[in-house]
Design an enzyme around this catalytic site. Structure first.
Site, PDB file in Angstrom:
ATOM      1  N   ASN A  15       0.859  -1.190   0.000  1.00 46.95           N
ATOM      2  CA  ASN A  15       0.000   0.000   0.000  1.00 46.95           C
ATOM      3  C   ASN A  15       0.898   1.245   0.000  1.00 46.95           C
ATOM      4  O   ASN A  15       1.664   1.470   0.947  1.00 46.95           O
ATOM      5  CB  ASN A  15      -0.885  -0.049   1.247  1.00 46.95           C
ATOM      6  CG  ASN A  15      -1.861   1.095   1.288  1.00 46.95           C
ATOM      7  OD1 ASN A  15      -1.483   2.224   0.986  1.00 46.95           O
ATOM      8  ND2 ASN A  15      -3.089   0.828   1.664  1.00 46.95           N
ATOM      9  N   ASP A  17      -0.048   4.469  -0.222  1.00 46.73           N
ATOM     10  CA  ASP A  17      -0.749   5.716   0.117  1.00 46.73           C
ATOM     11  C   ASP A  17       0.147   6.755   0.794  1.00 46.73           C
ATOM     12  O   ASP A  17       0.047   7.948   0.518  1.00 46.73           O
ATOM     13  CB  ASP A  17      -1.888   5.434   1.114  1.00 46.73           C
ATOM     14  CG  ASP A  17      -3.025   4.659   0.492  1.00 46.73           C
ATOM     15  OD1 ASP A  17      -3.081   4.564  -0.746  1.00 46.73           O
ATOM     16  OD2 ASP A  17      -3.860   4.139   1.256  1.00 46.73           O
ATOM     17  N   HIS A  58      -4.454  11.436   0.501  1.00 47.69           N
ATOM     18  CA  HIS A  58      -3.153  10.956  -0.010  1.00 47.69           C
ATOM     19  C   HIS A  58      -3.246  10.677  -1.519  1.00 47.69           C
ATOM     20  O   HIS A  58      -2.865  11.515  -2.317  1.00 47.69           O
ATOM     21  CB  HIS A  58      -2.575   9.790   0.807  1.00 47.69           C
ATOM     22  CG  HIS A  58      -3.548   8.814   1.385  1.00 47.69           C
ATOM     23  ND1 HIS A  58      -4.406   8.090   0.617  1.00 47.69           N
ATOM     24  CD2 HIS A  58      -3.775   8.435   2.679  1.00 47.69           C
ATOM     25  CE1 HIS A  58      -5.120   7.304   1.395  1.00 47.69           C
ATOM     26  NE2 HIS A  58      -4.783   7.491   2.660  1.00 47.69           N
ATOM     27  N   THR A 108      -7.169   6.288  10.018  1.00 48.03           N
ATOM     28  CA  THR A 108      -7.000   5.176   9.090  1.00 48.03           C
ATOM     29  C   THR A 108      -8.291   4.369   9.143  1.00 48.03           C
ATOM     30  O   THR A 108      -9.212   4.735   9.869  1.00 48.03           O
ATOM     31  CB  THR A 108      -5.772   4.323   9.466  1.00 48.03           C
ATOM     32  OG1 THR A 108      -5.646   3.249   8.531  1.00 48.03           O
ATOM     33  CG2 THR A 108      -5.879   3.740  10.866  1.00 48.03           C
ATOM     34  N   THR A 109      -8.370   3.290   8.369  1.00 41.01           N
ATOM     35  CA  THR A 109      -9.605   2.504   8.348  1.00 41.01           C
ATOM     36  C   THR A 109      -9.709   1.735   9.660  1.00 41.01           C
ATOM     37  O   THR A 109      -9.019   0.747   9.863  1.00 41.01           O
ATOM     38  CB  THR A 109      -9.583   1.543   7.136  1.00 41.01           C
ATOM     39  OG1 THR A 109      -9.179   2.297   5.996  1.00 41.01           O
ATOM     40  CG2 THR A 109     -10.956   0.960   6.893  1.00 41.01           C
ATOM     41  N   GLU A 159     -10.982  -9.491   2.839  1.00 40.29           N
ATOM     42  CA  GLU A 159      -9.724  -9.147   3.500  1.00 40.29           C
ATOM     43  C   GLU A 159     -10.032  -9.033   4.989  1.00 40.29           C
ATOM     44  O   GLU A 159     -10.868  -8.222   5.406  1.00 40.29           O
ATOM     45  CB  GLU A 159      -9.152  -7.832   2.961  1.00 40.29           C
ATOM     46  CG  GLU A 159      -7.818  -7.514   3.636  1.00 40.29           C
ATOM     47  CD  GLU A 159      -7.022  -6.424   2.936  1.00 40.29           C
ATOM     48  OE1 GLU A 159      -7.086  -6.338   1.699  1.00 40.29           O
ATOM     49  OE2 GLU A 159      -6.329  -5.672   3.641  1.00 40.29           O
ATOM     50  N   HIS A 202      -3.688  -4.756   7.729  1.00 40.63           N
ATOM     51  CA  HIS A 202      -3.826  -3.595   8.607  1.00 40.63           C
ATOM     52  C   HIS A 202      -2.935  -3.738   9.843  1.00 40.63           C
ATOM     53  O   HIS A 202      -3.063  -4.686  10.602  1.00 40.63           O
ATOM     54  CB  HIS A 202      -5.270  -3.336   9.083  1.00 40.63           C
ATOM     55  CG  HIS A 202      -5.482  -1.869   9.378  1.00 40.63           C
ATOM     56  ND1 HIS A 202      -5.122  -1.305  10.567  1.00 40.63           N
ATOM     57  CD2 HIS A 202      -5.951  -0.864   8.600  1.00 40.63           C
ATOM     58  CE1 HIS A 202      -5.380  -0.011  10.517  1.00 40.63           C
ATOM     59  NE2 HIS A 202      -5.881   0.296   9.336  1.00 40.63           N
ATOM     60  N   GLY A 203      -2.014  -2.799   9.962  1.00 38.54           N
ATOM     61  CA  GLY A 203      -1.153  -2.750  11.140  1.00 38.54           C
ATOM     62  C   GLY A 203      -0.081  -3.826  11.173  1.00 38.54           C
ATOM     63  O   GLY A 203       0.499  -4.075  12.229  1.00 38.54           O
ATOM     64  N   GLY A 224       1.041  -1.423   4.384  1.00 37.64           N
ATOM     65  CA  GLY A 224       1.411  -0.091   3.928  1.00 37.64           C
ATOM     66  C   GLY A 224       2.219   0.717   4.918  1.00 37.64           C
ATOM     67  O   GLY A 224       3.430   0.906   4.762  1.00 37.64           O
ATOM     68  N   HIS A 225       1.557   1.199   5.940  1.00 35.68           N
ATOM     69  CA  HIS A 225       2.134   2.215   6.817  1.00 35.68           C
ATOM     70  C   HIS A 225       3.519   1.833   7.334  1.00 35.68           C
ATOM     71  O   HIS A 225       4.470   2.626   7.264  1.00 35.68           O
ATOM     72  CB  HIS A 225       1.167   2.470   7.984  1.00 35.68           C
ATOM     73  CG  HIS A 225       1.636   3.515   8.928  1.00 35.68           C
ATOM     74  ND1 HIS A 225       2.326   3.221  10.078  1.00 35.68           N
ATOM     75  CD2 HIS A 225       1.543   4.863   8.884  1.00 35.68           C
ATOM     76  CE1 HIS A 225       2.630   4.348  10.695  1.00 35.68           C
ATOM     77  NE2 HIS A 225       2.167   5.351  10.009  1.00 35.68           N
TER      78      HIS A 225
HETATM   79  N1  PXP Z   1      -5.864  -3.265   3.896  1.00 31.82           N
HETATM   80  C1  PXP Z   1      -6.842  -2.332   3.944  1.00 31.82           C
HETATM   81  C2  PXP Z   1      -8.189  -2.700   3.447  1.00 31.82           C
HETATM   82  C3  PXP Z   1      -6.569  -1.030   4.418  1.00 31.82           C
HETATM   83  O1  PXP Z   1      -7.557  -0.111   4.463  1.00 31.82           O
HETATM   84  C4  PXP Z   1      -5.267  -0.708   4.823  1.00 31.82           C
HETATM   85  C5  PXP Z   1      -4.940   0.679   5.279  1.00 31.82           C
HETATM   86  O2  PXP Z   1      -5.192   1.564   4.247  1.00 31.82           O
HETATM   87  C6  PXP Z   1      -4.282  -1.707   4.734  1.00 31.82           C
HETATM   88  C7  PXP Z   1      -4.614  -2.983   4.288  1.00 31.82           C
HETATM   89  C8  PXP Z   1      -2.863  -1.454   5.104  1.00 31.82           C
HETATM   90  O3  PXP Z   1      -2.782  -1.164   6.461  1.00 31.82           O
HETATM   91  P1  PXP Z   1      -1.425  -0.582   7.042  1.00 31.82           P
HETATM   92  O4  PXP Z   1      -1.186   0.706   6.352  1.00 31.82           O
HETATM   93  O5  PXP Z   1      -1.706  -0.443   8.498  1.00 31.82           O
HETATM   94  O6  PXP Z   1      -0.369  -1.599   6.735  1.00 31.82           O
END
Ligand code: PXP
Length: 251
Positions: A15, A17, A58, A108-109, A159, A202-203, A224-225
Site C-alpha cells: 500500500n 498511500d 493521499h 485510518t480505516t 480481507e 492492517h497494522g 502499507g504504513h
Molecule cells: N488493507 C486495507 C483494506 C486497508 O484499508 C489498509 C490501510 O489503508 C491496509 C490494508 C494497510 O494497512 P497498514 O497501512 O496499516 O499496513
C-alpha cells in the site's frame, strides 16, 4: 482464481498511500507514489494497493491512472461504498476493488465493513464491479456473520482486518494476541471452505507478520504504513524484501 492451499505463495500487496501523504504535505509532486509502485514491481512485490479516500488526503484520482500505466502489477483499489467511488472504479478497471468503511474524521480505516448490516447498499455496488470483471474484496472483521454476509453478497474475496491483532501486539497482551490469532485463522478457514479467497491486512509489521503469514488459507497480505515508515530509513526495496523474507520464512 488461484486454488487456495498452503503450498501457494502468499502474495504481498504494498500500500503506497503514505508516499502520497508525504508528497501532499508540501503540495508538489515529490515523492511520487508512482516511483514507489515501480520500485515495488522491480523488487518482487505482487501488487499495488491504493486507497482513494473521499477527502483525497493521499492518493489522488490521477495517481490511479499513472500507477496503472507505470507497472504491470495488479492494482487493488481500496474504496468506500459510494456512487462516486464506484464510477471511478468502473472507469479505471483495477484488478481488484477492496470495499472499506470510511469515516472522514478517522486517521485510518479503523474497523471492518459491516457487510451484514449494509447488504442492501453493498449488493448493487458489488454486482456492478463483478460485472466489470473487477475482483471484489470486502474488508471485514474476522467474524462469522461477516463471512456469511460476504457469501450472500457474492464477494469472491474477503480481507480480514488485522487491526485488533496488531493492537494486541502493541499492548504486549499475550491472551488477546492468541484470541485474535484464533479468530483470524478460524475465519480464514471458514472463508476458504466456502470458496472465498481470504486476504489479511492492517497494522502488520516485521514483528507481528509471521503468525499471520503462517495461516495457510491466506492468499495475500496488504501492508502499507509500516513499510513506508521503514523505507524512510532503509529504502523501499529493502523494506519490501525484508517483509517478503519474513512472510516466506513463516510458510
Ligand atoms: N488493507 C486495507 C483494506 C486497508 O484499508 C489498509 C490501510 O489503508 C491496509 C490494508 C494497510 O494497512 P497498514 O497501512 O496499516 O499496513
Amino acid at each position: 482464481m488461484m486454488p487456495i492451499s498452503g503450498q501457494h505463495k502468499l502474495r504481498l500487496g504494498v500500500n503506497i498511500d503514505h508516499v502520497a501523504t508525504i508528497r501532499n504535505a508540501r503540495g508538489g509532486d515529490h515523492p511520487d507514489p508512482v516511483r514507489a509502485a515501480k520500485i515495488v514491481a522491480e523488487c518482487g512485490g505482487d501488487g499495488i494497493t491504493a486507497h482513494l479516500r473521499e477527502d483525497r488526503r493521499h492518493i489522488r484520482d490521477e495517481d490511479l491512472r499513472r500507477i496503472q500505466e507505470a507497472t504491470d502489477l495488479p492494482l487493488n483499489l481500496e474504496m468506500a461504498a459510494t456512487e462516486e467511488m464506484l464510477a471511478i472504479a468502473l472507469a479505471h478497471k483495477p484488478h481488484a476493488a477492496c470495499i472499506v468503511p470510511e469515516k472522514r474524521e478517522e486517521r485510518t480505516t479503523e474497523g471492518g465493513l459491516d457487510a451484514a448490516g449494509l447488504h442492501n447498499q453493498l449488493a448493487p455496488i458489488v454486482s456492478q464491479l463483478l460485472d466489470a470483471d473487477i475482483k471484489v474484496s470486502l474488508f471485514i472483521a474476522p467474524e462469522e456473520r461477516q463471512i456469511e454476509a460476504s457469501l450472500r453478497l457474492g464477494a469472491p474475496i474477503v480481507e480480514l482486518h488485522t487491526g485488533e491483532y496488531a493492537h494486541a501486539h502493541l499492548d504486549g497482551d499475550g491472551e488477546r494476541i492468541a484470541a485474535e490469532m484464533r479468530r483470524l485463522s478460524d475465519m480464514a478457514a471458514l472463508a476458504a471452505k466456502n470458496g472465498i479467497e481470504p486476504h489479511a491486512g492492517h497494522g502488520l509489521t516485521y514483528e507481528n507478520v509471521q503468525p499471520i503469514a503462517a495461516i495457510p488459507q491466506l492468499a495475500e497480505l496488504n501492508i502499507g504504513h509500516y513499510l513506508i515508515g521503514e523505507a524512510v530509513f532503509f529504502g523501499l526495496e529493502k523494506a519490501v524484501l525484508k517483509m517478503r523474507d519474513l512472510m516466506d520464512e513463516a510458510r
